[in-house]
Design a protein around this motif. Structure first.
Motif, PDB file in Angstrom:
ATOM      1  N   VAL A 188      -2.816   2.786   1.145  1.00 33.13           N
ATOM      2  CA  VAL A 188      -1.380   2.963   1.279  1.00 33.13           C
ATOM      3  C   VAL A 188      -0.886   3.948   0.231  1.00 33.13           C
ATOM      4  CG1 VAL A 188       0.855   1.821   1.181  1.00 33.13           C
ATOM      5  CG2 VAL A 188      -1.091   0.640   2.198  1.00 33.13           C
ATOM      6  N   GLY A 189      -0.150   4.989   0.678  1.00 33.19           N
ATOM      7  CA  GLY A 189       0.395   5.961  -0.255  1.00 33.19           C
ATOM      8  C   GLY A 189       1.649   5.433  -0.937  1.00 33.19           C
ATOM      9  N   THR A 190       2.175   6.226  -1.859  1.00 34.72           N
ATOM     10  CA  THR A 190       3.388   5.834  -2.559  1.00 34.72           C
ATOM     11  C   THR A 190       4.564   5.808  -1.597  1.00 34.72           C
ATOM     12  OG1 THR A 190       2.578   6.828  -4.601  1.00 34.72           O
ATOM     13  CG2 THR A 190       4.942   6.377  -4.461  1.00 34.72           C
ATOM     14  N   PRO A 191       5.265   4.684  -1.476  1.00 34.88           N
ATOM     15  CA  PRO A 191       6.386   4.600  -0.536  1.00 34.88           C
ATOM     16  C   PRO A 191       7.634   5.284  -1.092  1.00 34.88           C
ATOM     17  CG  PRO A 191       6.130   2.532  -1.697  1.00 34.88           C
ATOM     18  CD  PRO A 191       4.987   3.406  -2.133  1.00 34.88           C
ATOM     19  N   HIS A 192       8.596   5.528  -0.219  1.00 35.37           N
ATOM     20  CA  HIS A 192       9.855   6.146  -0.579  1.00 35.37           C
ATOM     21  C   HIS A 192      11.012   5.242  -0.159  1.00 35.37           C
ATOM     22  CE1 HIS A 192       6.974   9.511  -0.209  1.00 35.37           C
ATOM     23  NE2 HIS A 192       7.654  10.019  -1.222  1.00 35.37           N
ATOM     24  N   ILE A 193      12.182   5.518  -0.706  1.00 31.79           N
ATOM     25  CA  ILE A 193      13.359   4.731  -0.384  1.00 31.79           C
ATOM     26  C   ILE A 193      13.567   4.651   1.122  1.00 31.79           C
ATOM     27  CG2 ILE A 193      14.890   6.732  -0.649  1.00 31.79           C
ATOM     28  CD1 ILE A 193      17.031   4.754  -1.648  1.00 31.79           C
ATOM     29  N   HIS A 194      13.950   3.470   1.596  1.00 28.36           N
ATOM     30  CA  HIS A 194      14.197   3.124   2.997  1.00 28.36           C
ATOM     31  C   HIS A 194      12.919   2.806   3.766  1.00 28.36           C
ATOM     32  CE1 HIS A 194      18.276   4.412   2.279  1.00 28.36           C
ATOM     33  NE2 HIS A 194      17.898   5.667   2.086  1.00 28.36           N
ATOM     34  N   ASP A 195      11.737   3.024   3.184  1.00 29.91           N
ATOM     35  CA  ASP A 195      10.504   2.630   3.877  1.00 29.91           C
ATOM     36  C   ASP A 195      10.461   1.112   4.011  1.00 29.91           C
ATOM     37  OD1 ASP A 195       9.750   5.267   3.975  1.00 29.91           O
ATOM     38  OD2 ASP A 195       8.070   5.071   2.565  1.00 29.91           O
ATOM     39  N   LEU A 196       9.888   0.637   5.101  1.00 29.17           N
ATOM     40  CA  LEU A 196       9.651  -0.791   5.299  1.00 29.17           C
ATOM     41  C   LEU A 196       8.202  -1.094   4.941  1.00 29.17           C
ATOM     42  CD1 LEU A 196      11.923  -2.670   6.454  1.00 29.17           C
ATOM     43  CD2 LEU A 196      12.244  -0.279   7.059  1.00 29.17           C
ATOM     44  N   LEU A 197       7.994  -2.147   4.147  1.00 29.74           N
ATOM     45  CA  LEU A 197       6.664  -2.495   3.659  1.00 29.74           C
ATOM     46  C   LEU A 197       6.264  -3.883   4.145  1.00 29.74           C
ATOM     47  CD1 LEU A 197       7.094  -1.471  -0.103  1.00 29.74           C
ATOM     48  CD2 LEU A 197       6.451   0.007   1.823  1.00 29.74           C
ATOM     49  N   LEU A 198       5.075  -3.976   4.695  1.00 28.35           N
ATOM     50  CA  LEU A 198       4.495  -5.276   5.025  1.00 28.35           C
ATOM     51  C   LEU A 198       3.667  -5.726   3.831  1.00 28.35           C
ATOM     52  CD1 LEU A 198       3.798  -7.572   6.987  1.00 28.35           C
ATOM     53  CD2 LEU A 198       1.898  -6.152   7.812  1.00 28.35           C
ATOM     54  N   LEU A 199       3.979  -6.915   3.298  1.00 32.46           N
ATOM     55  CA  LEU A 199       3.312  -7.415   2.097  1.00 32.46           C
ATOM     56  C   LEU A 199       2.279  -8.485   2.436  1.00 32.46           C
ATOM     57  CD1 LEU A 199       6.409  -7.748  -0.269  1.00 32.46           C
ATOM     58  CD2 LEU A 199       4.946  -5.751   0.135  1.00 32.46           C
ATOM     59  N   ARG A 200       1.433  -8.777   1.465  1.00 34.06           N
ATOM     60  CA  ARG A 200       0.389  -9.778   1.648  1.00 34.06           C
ATOM     61  C   ARG A 200       0.956 -11.177   1.796  1.00 34.06           C
ATOM     62  NH1 ARG A 200      -4.500  -7.495   0.638  1.00 34.06           N
ATOM     63  NH2 ARG A 200      -4.479  -5.517  -0.502  1.00 34.06           N
ATOM     64  N   GLY A 201       2.050 -11.469   1.079  1.00 38.85           N
ATOM     65  CA  GLY A 201       2.629 -12.808   1.146  1.00 38.85           C
ATOM     66  C   GLY A 201       3.921 -12.894   0.380  1.00 38.85           C
ATOM     67  N   GLU A 202       4.588 -14.035   0.471  1.00 38.92           N
ATOM     68  CA  GLU A 202       5.906 -14.190  -0.130  1.00 38.92           C
ATOM     69  C   GLU A 202       5.858 -14.125  -1.662  1.00 38.92           C
ATOM     70  OE1 GLU A 202       5.845 -19.070   0.317  1.00 38.92           O
ATOM     71  OE2 GLU A 202       7.594 -17.924   0.892  1.00 38.92           O
ATOM     72  N   SER A 203       4.726 -14.456  -2.255  1.00 33.35           N
ATOM     73  CA  SER A 203       4.607 -14.408  -3.715  1.00 33.35           C
ATOM     74  C   SER A 203       4.470 -12.981  -4.229  1.00 33.35           C
ATOM     75  CB  SER A 203       3.418 -15.247  -4.183  1.00 33.35           C
ATOM     76  OG  SER A 203       2.207 -14.738  -3.644  1.00 33.35           O
ATOM     77  N   ALA A 204       4.435 -12.004  -3.309  1.00 33.06           N
ATOM     78  CA  ALA A 204       4.249 -10.608  -3.711  1.00 33.06           C
ATOM     79  C   ALA A 204       5.517  -9.996  -4.279  1.00 33.06           C
ATOM     80  CB  ALA A 204       3.775  -9.783  -2.517  1.00 33.06           C
ATOM     81  N   VAL A 205       6.653 -10.701  -4.178  1.00 30.31           N
ATOM     82  CA  VAL A 205       7.925 -10.167  -4.665  1.00 30.31           C
ATOM     83  C   VAL A 205       8.448 -11.038  -5.799  1.00 30.31           C
ATOM     84  CG1 VAL A 205      10.309  -9.589  -4.079  1.00 30.31           C
ATOM     85  CG2 VAL A 205       8.494  -9.236  -2.403  1.00 30.31           C
ATOM     86  N   THR A 206       8.870 -10.385  -6.875  1.00 30.55           N
ATOM     87  CA  THR A 206       9.533 -11.058  -7.988  1.00 30.55           C
ATOM     88  C   THR A 206      10.943 -10.511  -8.085  1.00 30.55           C
ATOM     89  OG1 THR A 206       7.457 -11.270  -9.208  1.00 30.55           O
ATOM     90  CG2 THR A 206       9.489 -11.519 -10.467  1.00 30.55           C
ATOM     91  N   SER A 207      11.930 -11.393  -8.202  1.00 31.96           N
ATOM     92  CA  SER A 207      13.318 -10.952  -8.251  1.00 31.96           C
ATOM     93  C   SER A 207      13.589 -10.210  -9.558  1.00 31.96           C
ATOM     94  CB  SER A 207      14.272 -12.142  -8.121  1.00 31.96           C
ATOM     95  OG  SER A 207      14.296 -12.889  -9.326  1.00 31.96           O
TER      96      SER A 207
END
Length: 212
Positions: free
Chosen positions: A2-21
């Motif tokens: 996966v290349g470096t994403p840009h603003i407005h790109d939609l990303l599919l993540l491995r799981g819910e723990s992949a995001v920290t607020s």
């Protein structure tokens, strides 16, 4: 890879723990029973950390956070999202009818564009997000300066869509409203940069947060 994403790109993540607020806690609203998609929000991508926004099932369920590049399984850019990806039963919704109109009328446009917001999210994730009163967020990539007459013609076409369209132009330095750009009585408009919002007159030439 996966290349470096840009603003407005939609990303599919491995799981819910992949995001920290942004507060450092786990980010709510991601549901493992559905594919965890997030959108890249405006900000700086550094050391593999990507600023993202999480969308829940309700309008008030939003969370700003961060994820790592290593957590990204798939990327969808706005220009990869078209009406053909929508379920047939969803296409009568106003926002999708606006997208259909723009696909037809902007077929020869020599600029990259695509849907953002709820329309982009639904087309990428296959999770219903568009409502009867949803606007269409239109994302236009303009690496080179837009001629004002060209921008005015483009806005007339976009604003003739069946429903309301919020058109955002993205330059290498910032984002701005196409409508404001073509209708502003003064030279300065609101520019959305990675460091915050400023007033400026040239979205294609910024220096230290100000026009040069």
């Amino acid at each position: 890879m996966v290349g470096t994403p840009h603003i407005h790109d939609l990303l599919l993540l491995r799981g819910e723990s992949a995001v920290t607020s942004t507060a450092g806690a786990p980010c709510p609203y991601l549901n493992l029973n559905q594919r965890p998609w997030v959108v890249v929000r405006r900000g700086r991508i550094a050391d593999g950390s990507i600023p993202v926004g999480v969308r829940g099932t309700q309008r008030h369920e939003r969370c700003a956070g961060f994820t790592g590049l290593s957590e990204v399984l798939e990327t969808r850019r706005p220009d990869q999202l078209r009406l053909i990806l929508a379920e047939d039963s969803r296409r009568p919704l106003q926002a999708f009818r606006s997208l259909s109109y723009l696909e037809s009328h902007l077929a020869g446009l020599d600029l990259t564009w695509g849907p953002g917001g709820s329309v982009g999210y639904e087309l990428a994730s296959e999770i219903p997000a568009v409502r009867a009163d949803s606007d269409l967020d239109f994302i236009l990539s303009a690496p080179q300066k837009l001629d004002l007459t060209e921008a005015q013609d483009l806005w007339r076409m976009i604003s003739s869509a069946p429903g309301k369209v919020d058109a955002l132009v993205e330059t290498p330095f910032c984002g701005f409203s196409l409508e404001e750009f073509v209708t502003a009585s003064s030279r300065k408009i609101l520019l959305r940069t990675s460091d915050g919002r400023i007033l400026g007159c040239n979205p294609w030439n910024l220096s230290n947060g100000k026009d040069s």
